[in-house]
Design a protein around this motif. Structure first.
Motif, PDB file in Angstrom:
ATOM      1  N   GLY A   1       7.283  43.507  -0.725  1.00 32.08           N
ATOM      2  CA  GLY A   1       8.234  44.245  -1.181  1.00 32.08           C
ATOM      3  C   GLY A   1       8.830  45.148  -0.105  1.00 32.08           C
ATOM      4  N   VAL A   2       8.108  45.571   0.828  1.00 26.69           N
ATOM      5  CA  VAL A   2       8.477  46.097   2.263  1.00 26.69           C
ATOM      6  C   VAL A   2       9.041  45.200   2.918  1.00 26.69           C
ATOM      7  N   THR A   3       9.111  44.012   3.167  1.00 31.43           N
ATOM      8  CA  THR A   3       9.797  43.026   3.902  1.00 31.43           C
ATOM      9  C   THR A   3      11.144  43.049   3.172  1.00 31.43           C
ATOM     10  N   LEU A   4      11.391  42.734   2.026  1.00 32.84           N
ATOM     11  CA  LEU A   4      12.620  42.586   1.411  1.00 32.84           C
ATOM     12  C   LEU A   4      13.538  43.893   1.492  1.00 32.84           C
ATOM     13  N   LEU A   5      12.770  45.002   1.464  1.00 36.67           N
ATOM     14  CA  LEU A   5      13.401  46.218   1.536  1.00 36.67           C
ATOM     15  C   LEU A   5      14.011  46.312   2.731  1.00 36.67           C
ATOM     16  N   PHE A   6      13.048  46.097   4.058  1.00 32.29           N
ATOM     17  CA  PHE A   6      13.665  46.148   5.145  1.00 32.29           C
ATOM     18  C   PHE A   6      14.932  45.072   5.502  1.00 32.29           C
ATOM     19  N   GLN A   7      14.665  43.743   5.074  1.00 32.96           N
ATOM     20  CA  GLN A   7      15.697  43.016   5.200  1.00 32.96           C
ATOM     21  C   GLN A   7      17.175  43.501   4.427  1.00 32.96           C
ATOM     22  N   THR A   8      16.981  44.204   3.344  1.00 38.46           N
ATOM     23  CA  THR A   8      18.272  44.860   2.509  1.00 38.46           C
ATOM     24  C   THR A   8      18.776  45.846   3.429  1.00 38.46           C
ATOM     25  N   ILE A   9      17.942  46.651   3.975  1.00 39.70           N
ATOM     26  CA  ILE A   9      18.424  47.953   4.656  1.00 39.70           C
ATOM     27  C   ILE A   9      19.155  47.356   5.886  1.00 39.70           C
TER      28      ILE A   9
ATOM     29  N   SER B   1       7.439  39.824   7.682  1.00 39.38           N
ATOM     30  CA  SER B   1       6.230  39.706   7.138  1.00 39.38           C
ATOM     31  C   SER B   1       4.943  39.602   7.895  1.00 39.38           C
ATOM     32  N   LEU B   2       4.949  38.722   8.823  1.00 38.65           N
ATOM     33  CA  LEU B   2       4.001  38.557   9.602  1.00 38.65           C
ATOM     34  C   LEU B   2       3.444  39.634  10.481  1.00 38.65           C
ATOM     35  N   ALA B   3       4.359  40.472  10.777  1.00 37.18           N
ATOM     36  CA  ALA B   3       4.176  41.600  11.880  1.00 37.18           C
ATOM     37  C   ALA B   3       3.493  42.637  10.796  1.00 37.18           C
ATOM     38  N   LEU B   4       4.104  42.901   9.527  1.00 34.63           N
ATOM     39  CA  LEU B   4       3.329  43.783   8.627  1.00 34.63           C
ATOM     40  C   LEU B   4       1.771  43.285   8.359  1.00 34.63           C
ATOM     41  N   ASN B   5       1.599  42.028   8.318  1.00 33.72           N
ATOM     42  CA  ASN B   5       0.207  41.587   7.613  1.00 33.72           C
ATOM     43  C   ASN B   5      -0.624  41.519   8.988  1.00 33.72           C
ATOM     44  N   ALA B   6      -0.281  41.639  10.180  1.00 37.55           N
ATOM     45  CA  ALA B   6      -1.196  41.587  11.479  1.00 37.55           C
ATOM     46  C   ALA B   6      -2.385  42.454  11.401  1.00 37.55           C
TER      47      ALA B   6
ATOM     48  N   THR C   1      -3.034  36.528  -0.964  1.00 36.22           N
ATOM     49  CA  THR C   1      -1.601  36.453  -0.467  1.00 36.22           C
ATOM     50  C   THR C   1      -1.393  37.262   0.519  1.00 36.22           C
ATOM     51  N   GLY C   2      -2.597  38.136   1.154  1.00 32.93           N
ATOM     52  CA  GLY C   2      -2.505  39.061   2.107  1.00 32.93           C
ATOM     53  C   GLY C   2      -1.989  40.560   1.736  1.00 32.93           C
ATOM     54  N   GLY C   3      -1.715  41.202   2.871  1.00 35.24           N
ATOM     55  CA  GLY C   3      -1.290  42.584   2.932  1.00 35.24           C
ATOM     56  C   GLY C   3      -2.063  43.549   1.922  1.00 35.24           C
ATOM     57  N   THR C   4      -1.639  43.961   0.865  1.00 38.48           N
ATOM     58  CA  THR C   4      -2.342  44.853  -0.115  1.00 38.48           C
ATOM     59  C   THR C   4      -3.426  44.170  -0.585  1.00 38.48           C
ATOM     60  N   ASP C   5      -3.569  42.891  -0.705  1.00 37.16           N
ATOM     61  CA  ASP C   5      -4.609  42.067  -1.170  1.00 37.16           C
ATOM     62  C   ASP C   5      -5.996  42.361  -0.502  1.00 37.16           C
ATOM     63  N   PHE C   6      -5.798  42.377   1.047  1.00 42.15           N
ATOM     64  CA  PHE C   6      -6.603  42.649   1.788  1.00 42.15           C
ATOM     65  C   PHE C   6      -7.698  43.968   1.447  1.00 42.15           C
ATOM     66  N   ILE C   7      -6.821  45.090   1.047  1.00 41.70           N
ATOM     67  CA  ILE C   7      -7.275  46.335   0.669  1.00 41.70           C
ATOM     68  C   ILE C   7      -8.178  46.272  -0.730  1.00 41.70           C
ATOM     69  N   ALA C   8      -7.370  45.415  -1.531  1.00 42.15           N
ATOM     70  CA  ALA C   8      -8.032  45.418  -2.949  1.00 42.15           C
ATOM     71  C   ALA C   8      -9.287  44.485  -2.979  1.00 42.15           C
ATOM     72  N   ILE C   9      -9.287  43.660  -2.049  1.00 47.32           N
ATOM     73  CA  ILE C   9     -10.645  42.661  -1.967  1.00 47.32           C
ATOM     74  C   ILE C   9     -11.637  43.407  -1.210  1.00 47.32           C
TER      75      ILE C   9
ATOM     76  N   VAL D   1      -8.767  33.678   7.806  1.00 52.37           N
ATOM     77  CA  VAL D   1      -8.193  32.476   8.298  1.00 52.37           C
ATOM     78  C   VAL D   1      -7.007  31.718   7.728  1.00 52.37           C
ATOM     79  N   ILE D   2      -8.008  31.417   6.161  1.00 54.07           N
ATOM     80  CA  ILE D   2      -7.183  30.854   5.231  1.00 54.07           C
ATOM     81  C   ILE D   2      -6.089  31.661   4.731  1.00 54.07           C
ATOM     82  N   THR D   3      -6.212  32.762   4.502  1.00 55.46           N
ATOM     83  CA  THR D   3      -5.035  33.859   3.992  1.00 55.46           C
ATOM     84  C   THR D   3      -3.953  34.102   4.868  1.00 55.46           C
ATOM     85  N   SER D   4      -4.412  34.019   6.176  1.00 56.97           N
ATOM     86  CA  SER D   4      -3.308  34.198   7.281  1.00 56.97           C
ATOM     87  C   SER D   4      -2.608  32.967   7.308  1.00 56.97           C
TER      88      SER D   4
END
Length: 288
Positions: free
Chosen positions: A44-52, A67-72, A138-146, A88-91
């Protein structure tokens, strides 16, 4: 661990992760962008940045680098806190989703924004659930949830839904509140689908009244690797002494275990109760 089992496990992660990545990318191009929605999380953040960039600066920015920068950073934290193989698999899945999103052609199925919000959200939840069931994400916030599920034994998906509201507030302020409100429907449908399909960290309490306590305990141990507590009970109507076995297991394990218990003692009385909070030592199968 047996090398064959370990190989199958990693193959499962890769296959489920790639399936989730394909579904996620197609969903973004088919539903999310067609409806101008913001799915929450780093996508969502990526799509928002693209739209802006497109609306205010007339710059077409590809999905992948953002997307890759945000997930780093979350990926680095996950590598240390959750598990190397999992990260690694998630990345790999993050890279696959990012690249496929730029490659997959946009083929809108419908222009009805409500249908896009509901079915896009459901499909998004399916993609995330498939990855989680396979042992990836799927990465991102999933990392936090897991992280919270694995280390703190807490289900935080609904809190992540609230955190995504920040993205929606920004999107609503800049591009119109109708898209932001429809995005809430999208995210809610996605979250509920995850709750429906992925139940590994949901716990239930098992009460079994039985005349075969050893057989019931053996079934519990074989299915879950958990122990159990035995109580001596007295039937109020019959005044007969019976045994009550108490144990806490996952929701998914309970479905299999109930059948195993009834095979061990066809006359057993089984009560499965939802468990909201659990404090103390609890064996958790290593997933990551």
């Amino acid at each position: 661990m047996n090398p064959k089992i370990d190989t199958k496990r990693e193959a499962k992660r890769i296959i489920f992760g790639l399936i989730g990545a394909v579904i996620m990318a197609v969903n973004i191009k088919t539903f999310v962008r067609a409806g101008g929605l913001y799915p929450g999380g780093f996508n969502g953040v990526t799509l928002l940045f693209q739209t802006i960039c497109d609306r205010f600066f007339d710059i077409a920015v590809p999905f992948s680098p953002i997307s890759l920068a945000l997930n780093a950073i979350p990926a680095i934290i996950s590598f240390k806190a959750i598990g190397k193989k999992f990260t690694v698999i998630t990345s790999l899945m993050i890279v696959a989703t990012s690249v496929l999103t730029d490659m997959v052609p946009a083929i809108p199925i419908t222009q009805d924004i409500l249908l896009i919000s509901v079915f896009g959200g459901l499909i998004n939840g399916v993609a995330i659930s498939i990855a989680l069931i396979g042992g990836a994400s799927t990465g991102g916030t999933d990392f936090i949830a897991i992280y919270f599920a694995e280390k703190k034994n807490k289900d935080v998906w609904n809190y992540i839904l609230l955190a995504n509201a920040v993205v929606l507030l920004v999107a609503g302020y800049l591009f119109g509140w109708d898209k932001a409100l429809y995005s809430i429907i999208f995210q809610y449908a996605s979250t509920q689908m995850i709750h429906l399909l992925y139940q590994t960290y949901k716990k239930v309490t098992l009460f079994v009244i039985t005349d075969e306590p050893e057989a019931v305990y053996q079934a519990i141990y074989e299915v879950t690797n958990h122990s159990a507590t035995e109580f001596t009970a007295t039937g109020m109507y019959s005044n007969e002494k019976r045994k009550m076995i108490y144990s806490v297991v996952s929701t998914m394990e309970a479905k299999v275990l109930t059948q195993k218990v009834m095979e061990a003692d066809p006359h057993a009385f089984v009560n499965v109760v939802k468990t909201d909070t659990l404090v103390g030592r609890f064996y958790q199968k290593e997933t990551y």
